[in-house]
Structure formats: structure tokens, C-alpha cells
Design a protein around this motif. Structure first.
Motif, PDB file in Angstrom:
ATOM      1  N   GLU A   1      -4.133  36.669   8.171  1.00 27.82           N
ATOM      2  CA  GLU A   1      -4.940  37.793   8.632  1.00 27.82           C
ATOM      3  C   GLU A   1      -6.180  37.989   7.767  1.00 27.82           C
TER       4      GLU A   1
ATOM      5  N   ARG B   1       6.700  44.958   4.963  1.00 22.48           N
ATOM      6  CA  ARG B   1       6.588  44.780   6.411  1.00 22.48           C
ATOM      7  C   ARG B   1       7.725  43.932   6.968  1.00 22.48           C
TER       8      ARG B   1
ATOM      9  N   GLY C   1       3.053  47.774  10.253  1.00 21.83           N
ATOM     10  CA  GLY C   1       2.303  47.967   9.007  1.00 21.83           C
ATOM     11  C   GLY C   1       1.046  47.122   8.959  1.00 21.83           C
ATOM     12  N   SER C   2       0.408  47.104   7.798  1.00 19.22           N
ATOM     13  CA  SER C   2      -0.786  46.281   7.649  1.00 19.22           C
ATOM     14  C   SER C   2      -0.742  45.562   6.304  1.00 19.22           C
TER      15      SER C   2
ATOM     16  N   THR D   1       6.639  42.783  19.709  1.00 21.83           N
ATOM     17  CA  THR D   1       6.589  43.851  18.710  1.00 21.83           C
ATOM     18  C   THR D   1       5.455  43.693  17.705  1.00 21.83           C
ATOM     19  N   GLY D   2       4.902  42.478  17.563  1.00 19.98           N
ATOM     20  CA  GLY D   2       3.894  42.262  16.532  1.00 19.98           C
ATOM     21  C   GLY D   2       4.525  42.397  15.156  1.00 19.98           C
ATOM     22  N   ILE D   3       3.716  42.767  14.165  1.00 20.88           N
ATOM     23  CA  ILE D   3       4.237  42.992  12.815  1.00 20.88           C
ATOM     24  C   ILE D   3       3.898  44.420  12.445  1.00 20.88           C
TER      25      ILE D   3
END
Lengths: 339, 347
Positions: A53, A299, A282-283, A278-280
Motif C-alpha cells: 500500500e 490489523r 484498519g489502515s 471484507t478487505g483489510i
């Protein structure tokens, strides 16, 4: 050539012949460590994908290899070996020759890095004459050949950048990156600003050129789905560290790190059932104070207090990359414990 | 009118032309950015508008948000033509019902104002809640878009939030006006992949819970498949294919839709064909002559394609395309004896 985009194995010779080796590379911006102890190799003629990311340090890795880090960024530790020579020990003049000749780079939104008031051909001439003894007409001839190579009419060497579309400008940049026949081309999100169709055309072209000319590619992107088709091998980066590394097909089918799995599950597919994803949660962490232990643990769906011993490891001890299969490395306490 | 209840927004023959070139170079050329679009946005439905840059999809979004006036055609809101409404009250009323979410959550929020400021402004402008109920409503909005606990976010500044959180604030701001229609122009393209799914899921939740009508403008076909019920494919200012999302994306009719689909990296797709490299998108909408605008790039083209402009023809129930070869109109089919579905296309 129908299999060109999916064939995923570099030749055996390529795997044995290491072009560049990062050894425990650490890069800091002031007190913030952006790249923390990265070990990575790129073989001659290999396409290595580096995914993660924004802010994970992937562009910093490329800038380190190219040796174009700007203060306050500095290499705080480790080494970068190009064919065995440590670049961190070289003089400014040696490094200047290293750039473009050994390693060239296609930047993110590179299409805006052309000089708007200079004809395309003259920009080739400038670059080539800065690095080798070549006449202007000789350089222009080469520029024409290179444009042909990337599928642009060679008469376009007389064009100004604004007369070309975004996709064409990006091809011009790729042609320039290939001009001195470097052994390694670093590509940092080279197709992110482009439309899907143009992106695909350019990726096909890079792959064809790579097969023909044999250069190696470090391809940096946040788009993992693209790498599955394009790269031979993929490394996943999270918060300044490599967390998993494997041949592309193996990573697609047998990824083990929870972050990699989360990334894979973040892409809706055009085929198969339509499922809720659902993705992941948090960031990514703030690198000025990264989490203790595994940097992904805040996460991670597998980091719960249920297993006290494992939880303590996850939250206090940094996992290290370990081989779990030939050419497949993972840095994860869970994988290490449960196999 | 019952139709107006299920479809809060309808556009009929919507057209927007721009003059080509600027200043002294301005000539009589016209860019047909949007040409004769007709579609409806229904409550509880996500309609995806897909195409490449330059296809006109963002112009459609701006026409619907009334940031542009159309060259011709009309926009109907709850059955009333709003194209000619000009008074401040009318425009305000329309905009409170049709809200827009932009691509860039970094540019669409004021960096020196708190989240409280961003969310309370639309509430005040559109007079949605009394002053005393303000805080409760602000918290409710933040909870709706998944920013919990809401108290933690109210006094923050945009730079203190991540990209995904900012886009959630932008969505909360759009919801503050209690719209029935949301227009989202590439709302996830600037976000990290791991965050994108969260925003797409939020769109699905809002569609179901609030029965909103969504127009989702994107170039990302996989995400369109993930959220959309209806897909409209745009090329050079025209809709070239439209229909239920699964039909359009699994059994495409138009060769342009096929090209788009073939271009998407798809890990699950396995071995794939190389796409043909062709040119010609940029100019296809400038003073378009008669004939199909995709003809230069089309692998299926036949003689008639550069002579007669194809109409949108329903080749299958609810699924239409603008192609003489794969969706010929009855008249063309008789004249040319072309097959109703081209053998080169998957059935």
C-alpha cells in the motif's frame, strides 16, 4: 504469443544469475525508518513485482537502487550490491555512470516528466550524450529505432510531448529507459495513471521487449492482480518490511501471510461468484512509531488473545522471513508455529 | 406517476457538446462529450457507468449534479423536468436531493476545517435539523458511514484521517442533505486497495438500508460487477451497451465491452488472449461522422459500420447494444442478412 502474459517461470539461468542484491537495506527519513532491513534479490532477466500500500516503502526501495534518495532520506544501514559491487561505497561519479547505463527508472506519472518545450527526439539525444560518446545524428537514429520498438511511429521524434497522448508519452519514457540497454529497469506504478486498455497494451509491450532484450524489471505497484499476470516473482511489502515472497503463480494460489491474503481478497473479480468481500480492516501504521512485534498485528485477523503464547510473540517479537518452500518466504509467527 | 417513485432521476436524450480548441485556435469543431443518453436511476439500485477517460462519463455525472447545463435533452427529477429550473431555491432543492461524491477525498475537504464543520454545513444550508439536534444528527451520520465512535472524529481535521476515512466523511457530508440520489465519480480510485472494498461495501449498505439510487462512475469493471445492478458502457459520448450487470459483464454484446473486459487484470481468469492494439479513441467524439464511433478499433466491423450510425437495440430482454453486427436492428438485419448474434461472441 498467446501465453506471453501468463507464462510465469524465468529461465533457470536467470534464476541463478543474481543481478542485484539488497542486504538488510535500511533507509531512514530523519528518524522515520521507511525501509527496515529489506533483503531482496533480482535475477538477470527477471520481472520482480513489489506490491504494497502507499507509504509501505516500495518507492523508497527503487530510489535506493537508483541512488536518487534526497535528504533527509539516507541509507542508514545495509548494502546494495550490483553484480557484487556495493553501490553504497561508490563515488558520485561512479553512481552517475551507474544510473541509466546499469539501471534506469520509469517513474510514477513519468509521462509528466518529459520536458514540455523540447522535442521528444532532442530529449533522447540529451540523455544519450550525457552517458556515451555518440553523434547527434547517431543518437536521433537510435531514438527512432527505440520509438519503433515501443510501437510509436519514428517520425514522432519531431513531436513535442503535448502532441502525444498519455499512453504514448509513457511509451516514450519506457523507450528512453531502454536506450542505453540497462540490465535492470525500475518501474514505479508505470501504468497507474492510464486507462485499462492502454495499461494492458503497455504491459504486453514491456513483456515483449523484456523477452527480446533480456533486461530485468523491478515492477512496483499497489495492484497485486496485475502482478499475478505480469511478474515472474512477487514480494509483498508492509510498513517497511518484506512480509512474503514467492513465484507469482505460487503466491496467487498459496499465499500464507495474512496481509497478502487480505490484499488478494481486496480485489473483486470479473469471474466466479459475486461474493461480499471484507478487505483489510484498519489502515497502515504510522512509521514514526510502528507497532511492536509484527507490524501487521493490529490489523491481523489471527492476532487475538485466545492463544496467549502466540499473542505475546505477535505483539512483542518481530517475525523474520523464513523459507516455507523453495523460493517461498514468509515472515509470520502463525505460519512458523502451525506450519 | 408510479414510475417517478421507483426512478427518482430519469434522463432523456441528454446531450452535451463542447467547442473544441481554445482561444484563437477555437474553431467550429464540436466535441460530442455526451450524445443522446436516456436512462433512469432507480431507488435501491446501483447503476454503474463505465468507460475510459474521455468517454464522457464524468460529464454525465456533472450534468446530473447540475454543474453543467445540457446542450439538449432533459433531466427529470421525480417526474418533473428540472433542466429549465433556474431559481436559487429550485437548484438548491434539486442539489439537496441529488448529491455528489468526488474522486479525490484529499481535495474535496477543506484542510483548515474540522469534520464537524464539514458535516454541519449541509445540515444548516438545507435546514435539515434544528440547532439543538445538531450533535445527535452529526454522530448519527458518522455512524452510518462506519466512523465509530463518532465523538472521536467530530473535532478532527482532514489531515488527521486516512484516505478511506476522508472518503467516508465525504459520503457522510453527501448524506447530510438526505438525498435520494448519490452520484459517485470514481470514489475509490485514489484509495489503497485494502481500503477500497470498505467504501464499495458502504455503497451496498446505503443502497439497501436507505434505498438510495446510485450512479457509480468508474473505469474499474471488476468493482462495477461487485456493486452494480445495472451497467451502462460509454464510448465516445454514447452508451454502447446497457443491461443487468451480470449479463453485460459475463455475456457482453458490444466489441468495446469485450475489449474493456479483456484488458482488466484478473487473477482468476487464467490464460488469456493478447488484445489487439488499435488507436483512435480521442478523436471519435469530435464532429463524429455517420457510422459507428468504435469502427476504427473494431475487430468485427463490416461495410455498413462506417456508413450508418447504429442504434441501441435490445438484442436480449433488457440488454441492448449499439452494434450492427452483434445487435442489429430489424431493418439492418433484413438489408444485410447479418446473424442476430455474431458467432465470434460468447453466447
Amino acid at each position: 504469443m498467446t501465453a506471453a502474459m501468463t507464462e510465469s517461470q524465468p529461465s533457470m539461468a536467470a534464476q541463478q544469475d543474481t543481478l542485484i542484491r539488497l542486504q538488510n537495506l535500511t533507509v531512514a527519513y530523519g528518524d522515520v525508518v521507511a525501509v527496515d532491513g529489506v533483503d531482496l534479490t533480482i535475477g538477470a532477466g527477471e520481472i520482480l513485482g513489489l506490491a504494497g500500500e502507499s507509504g509501505c516503502g516500495k518507492t523508497t526501495v527503487a530510489n535506493s537502487i537508483m541512488h536518487i534518495l534526497r535528504p533527509p532520506a539516507r541509507i542508514a544501514g545495509g548494502g546494495i550490491l550490483f553484480r557484487g559491487d556495493d553501490l553504497t561505497a561508490q563515488s558520485a561519479e561512479e553512481l552517475r555512470r551507474h544510473r541509466w547505463r546499469n539501471v534506469s527508472m520509469v517513474f510514477q506519472s513519468a509521462m509528466n516528466s518529459l520536458n514540455p518545450v523540447m522535442r521528444v527526439g532532442d530529449q533522447f539525444v540529451d540523455m544519450m550524450r550525457a552517458h556515451e560518446r555518440i553523434s547527434k545524428s547517431g543518437a536521433l537514429d537510435r531514438a527512432g529505432e527505440l520509438l519503433d520498438l515501443v510501437g510509436i511511429d519514428r517520425r514522432r521524434i519531431r513531436a513535442y510531448p503535448h502532441e502525444l497522448s498519455g499512453g504514448m508519452r509513457q511509451r516514450v519514457i519506457i523507450a528512453m529507459a531502454l536506450a542505453l540497454r540497462p540490465e535492470l529497469v525500475l518501474m514505479d506504478e508505470p501504468t497507474t495513471a492510464l486507462d485499462v486498455v492502454v495499461q494492458r497494451e503497455i504491459l504486453q509491450q514491456i513483456r515483449d521487449l523484456q523477452a527480446e532484450l533480456g533486461f530485468a524489471v523491478l515492477f512496483i505497484t499497489h495492484d497485486l492482480s496485475l502482478l499475478f499476470e505480469f511478474a515472474h516473482r512477487i514480494a509483498i511489502m508492509y510498513a517497511g518490511e518484506i512480509v512474503e515472497e514467492a513465484p507469482a503463480a505460487r503466491l496467487r494460489d498459496e499465499a500464507r501471510h495474512p496481509y497478502t491474503l487480505g490484499l488478494i481478497r481486496s480485489f473483486p473479480s470479473l469471474t466466479g461468484p459475486r461474493e461480499r468481500m471484507t478487505g483489510i480492516p484498519g489502515s497502515p501504521p504510522d512509521l514514526s512509531s510502528p507497532p511492536h512485534g509484527c507490524r501487521f498485528h493490529p490489523r491481523c485477523p489471527h492476532c487475538t488473545a485466545d492463544d496467549t503464547a502466540l499473542y505475546r510473540l505477535q505483539t512483542t517479537v518481530r517475525p523474520v522471513l523464513r523459507d516455507i518452500a523453495p523460493a517461498h518466504r514468509v515472515a509470520c509467527h502463525l505460519v512458523e508455529q502451525r506450519g | 406517476m408510479t414510475a417517478s417513485i421507483s426512478a427518482p432521476v430519469e434522463v432523456r436524450g441528454l446531450t452535451k457538446h463542447f467547442a473544441a480548441g481554445t482561444g484563437l485556435l477555437r474553431n467550429r469543431s464540436r466535441v460530442h462529450a455526451v450524445d443522446d443518453l436516456t436512462f433512469a436511476l432507480r431507488a435501491g439500485t446501483i447503476t454503474a457507468l463505465v468507460g475510459e477517460s474521455g468517454s464522457g462519463k464524468s460529464t454525465v455525472a456533472r450534468l446530473l449534479a447540475r454543474l453543467y447545463d445540457p446542450t439538449s435533452g432533459s433531466v427529470l427529477f421525480e417526474g418533473n423536468d428540472v433542466t429549465s429550473e433556474r431559481s436559487r431555491e429550485d437548484v438548491l432543492r434539486y442539489r439537496s436531493r441529488v448529491q455528489m461524491i468526488f474522486q479525490d477525498p484529499f481535495g474535496s475537504l477543506n484542510p483548515v476545517k474540522t469534520i464537524r464543520h464539514h458535516l454541519s454545513r449541509p445540515l444548516r444550508i438545507h435546514e435539515r435539523v434544528p440547532r439543538s439536534g445538531m450533535d445527535a444528527r452529526l454522530c448519527e451520520l458518522l455512524v452510518t458511514v462506519g466512523l465509530v465512535p463518532p465523538e472521536k472524529f467530530l473535532e478532527k481535521f482532514p489531515h488527521e484521517l486516512s484516505g478511506g476515512q476522508r472518503q467516508r466523511v465525504a459520503i457522510a457530508r453527501a448524506l447530510a442533505a438526505e438525498p435520494t440520489v448519490l452520484i459517485a465519480d470514481e470514489p475509490t480510485s485514489m484509495l489503497d486497495v485494502s481500503i477500497r472494498v470498505g467504501i464499495l461495501n458502504l455503497m451496498l449498505e446505503l443502497k439497501e438500508r436507505e434505498r438510495l439510487a446510485f450512479l457509480y462512475v468508474t473505469h474499474d469493471l471488476a468493482s462495477a460487477r461487485y456493486v452494480a445492478d445495472i451497467v451502462l458502457v460509454m464510448y465516445a459520448g454514447q452508451i454502447v451497451e446497457q443491461g443487468p450487470a451480470e449479463r453485460v459483464l459475463q455475456r457482453p454484446l458490444h466489441p468495446y465491452t469485450r475489449l474493456l473486459l479483456a484488458s482488466v487484470p484478473d487473477p482468476a481468469a487464467g490464460a488469456r488472449e493478447r488484445i489487439e492494439v488499435r488507436k483512435g479513441l480521442a478523436s471519435a467524439a469530435v464532429d463524429p461522422p455517420a457510422g459507428c464511433r468504435f469502427v476504427e478499433r473494431c475487430p468485427l466491423r463490416v461495410g455498413i459500420c462506417s456508413e450508418v450510425t447504429p442504434e441501441l437495440v435490445a438484442a436480449r430482454p433488457g440488454h441492448s447494444a449499439r452494434c450492427h453486427v452483434t445487435a442489429p436492428s430489424p431493418a439492418i438485419r433484413e438489408d444485410n442478412h447479418v446473424e442476430s448474434a455474431h458467432p465470434a461472441l460468447p453466447r
